[in-house]
Design an enzyme around this catalytic site. Structure first.
Site, short mmCIF file in Angstrom:
data_model
loop_
_atom_site.label_atom_id
_atom_site.label_comp_id
_atom_site.label_asym_id
_atom_site.label_seq_id
_atom_site.Cartn_x
_atom_site.Cartn_y
_atom_site.Cartn_z
N GLY A 10 -1.90 -6.48 -1.57
CA GLY A 10 -3.37 -6.93 -1.21
C GLY A 10 -3.63 -7.84 -2.36
O GLY A 10 -4.90 -8.24 -3.02
N GLY A 13 -7.01 -10.70 -3.36
CA GLY A 13 -8.66 -10.20 -3.37
C GLY A 13 -9.25 -10.55 -4.64
O GLY A 13 -8.44 -11.41 -5.29
N ASP A 51 1.95 -6.29 5.52
CA ASP A 51 1.19 -5.30 6.05
C ASP A 51 1.30 -4.06 5.52
O ASP A 51 2.57 -3.65 5.91
CB ASP A 51 0.66 -5.28 7.53
N ILE A 52 0.16 -3.48 4.59
CA ILE A 52 1.07 -2.19 3.99
C ILE A 52 0.86 -0.84 4.92
O ILE A 52 1.80 -0.34 4.45
CB ILE A 52 -0.69 -1.79 3.05
N TYR A 141 -15.06 4.22 1.76
CA TYR A 141 -14.82 3.71 1.36
C TYR A 141 -14.52 4.92 0.15
O TYR A 141 -13.07 4.90 -0.57
CB TYR A 141 -15.64 2.30 1.29
N LYS A 145 -10.66 6.77 -1.02
CA LYS A 145 -10.57 7.25 -2.78
C LYS A 145 -10.90 7.99 -3.43
O LYS A 145 -9.93 7.98 -3.68
CB LYS A 145 -11.46 6.04 -2.53
N1 SER Z 1 -17.43 -2.84 -6.77
C1 SER Z 1 -16.39 -1.19 -5.20
C2 SER Z 1 -18.09 -1.97 -3.98
O1 SER Z 1 -19.17 -2.14 -4.58
C3 SER Z 1 -16.82 -0.96 -5.89
O2 SER Z 1 -15.86 0.28 -6.65
O3 SER Z 1 -17.53 -1.31 -3.08
#
Ligand code: SER
Length: 316
Positions: A10, A13, A51-52, A141, A145
């Site tokens: 990645g 990013g 690709d991971i 997300y 995590k």
């Molecule tokens: N910066 C990230 C987000 O806004 C939070 O980890 O999704």
């Protein structure tokens, strides 16, 4: 010359594109392999499309480049993740699992995994959020995590994989743009202030969130990665912070440099995400265990951001 050889997953990013160059300064250009699923805008050293989720290619790459450490940054962020929950879970969680498994099988010395304030939720204490607290995230997300943190802890305890992790707050830097997050406003605002003298915030004026400047993110990341393994007592993920502010406070700070700057507010779906996160973080475990200490606050960050971005927009 450093013996270690680093793989970044990645690398294109917001953080990856900065970290690649910082790692190359430390380890030597040819000792840092940048990878992503698209080509980078600028190549500053070895790059490979990867690709991971392709475990065989991961193994091959590690063998070909004699990789000893992995920085696993590939993920879909909080706002973008809501448009495609199952893809986000697959990339974020199954991607991490393939990295951890490959690290175990190939005897990788250290792995870095960024977690986030998105692991927090409406049941988490909002002020001075403690290291150990209820985690009931509202976004896919955040869910990925939170589960990822647990898998890191599991791989460390069960298989001895030396995986280290930080719960990053919103990251602000002049070098790169964020993509698809809820804290993105805090980067966009600087660009728009310099380009147009005004900005429409997608969060309400009093939405307070924890944030950190890129220089400090890099210092924190190297801080935890350089520490003796025995100092890393938390193996899910460390709370980390530097400052907390609202869009209104950020705008007031920018106004000190650009007096005509104007801001208005049109909250969208990201407001609910921000409302589920916490206002300020207790990162005393990171400070005590491996010596974390931030160096930038809102005023010094704003000065530095404007100093670096101003030349870019001078002729606009
Ligand atoms: N910066 C990230 C987000 O806004 C939070 O980890 O999704």
């Amino acid at each position: 010359m450093h013996k270690d050889r680093i793989l970044i997953l990645g690398a294109n990013g917001q953080l990856g594109s900065v970290l690649v160059d910082k790692l190359r300064e430390r380890y030597g250009v040819d000792h840092v392999l940048a990878t992503d699923i698209t080509k980078p805008k600028i190549e500053t050293g070895p790059f490979k499309m990867l690709d991971i989720l392709n475990v065989d290619r991961l193994h091959e790459t590690i063998a070909d480049y004699k990789i000893t450490e992995i920085y696993h940054l590939a993920a879909i962020l909080s706002a973008n993740g809501e448009w495609n929950p199952s893809k986000t879970w697959n990339v974020n969680l199954n991607g991490l699992l393939s990295v951890l498994e490959v690290a175990r099988e190939d005897h990788i010395k250290k792995v870095f995994f960024p977690s986030t304030i998105a692991v927090f939720g409406n049941t988490t204490p909002r002020e001075n959020t403690p290291q150990d607290c209820p985690l009931l995230p509202e976004t896919v997300y955040g869910m990925s995590k939170t589960a990822g943190e647990l898998w890191c802890n599991y791989y460390h305890k069960k298989y001895g994989v030396d995986v280290r992790s930080l719960r990053y707050p919103g990251v602000i830097g002049h070098q790169s743009m964020p993509g698809g997050g809820t804290t993105d406003y805090a980067v966009e605002i600087y660009h728009e202030a310099l380009k147009k003298g005004k900005y429409t915030s997608f969060l309400k004026k009093d939405t307070r969130l924890p944030m950190i400047y890129m220089e400090d993110v890099i210092r924190a990341t190297f801080g935890i990665m350089d520490a003796e393994a025995s100092k890393i007592k938390i193996r899910n993920s460390y709370n980390l912070t530097s400052m907390s502010f609202t869009p209104e406070e950020l705008a007031a700070e920018i106004k000190k440099h650009i007096p005509n700057f104007e801001i208005d507010y049109q909250p969208d779906f990201r407001q609910a995400i921000a409302d589920s996160w916490t206002n300020s973080i207790d990162d005393s475990a990171a400070r005590e265990d491996w010596g974390w200490k931030p160096t930038f606050d809102l005023a010094s960050m704003t000065k530095d951001m404007i100093h670096h971005l101003k030349p870019k927009y001078q002729h606009v």
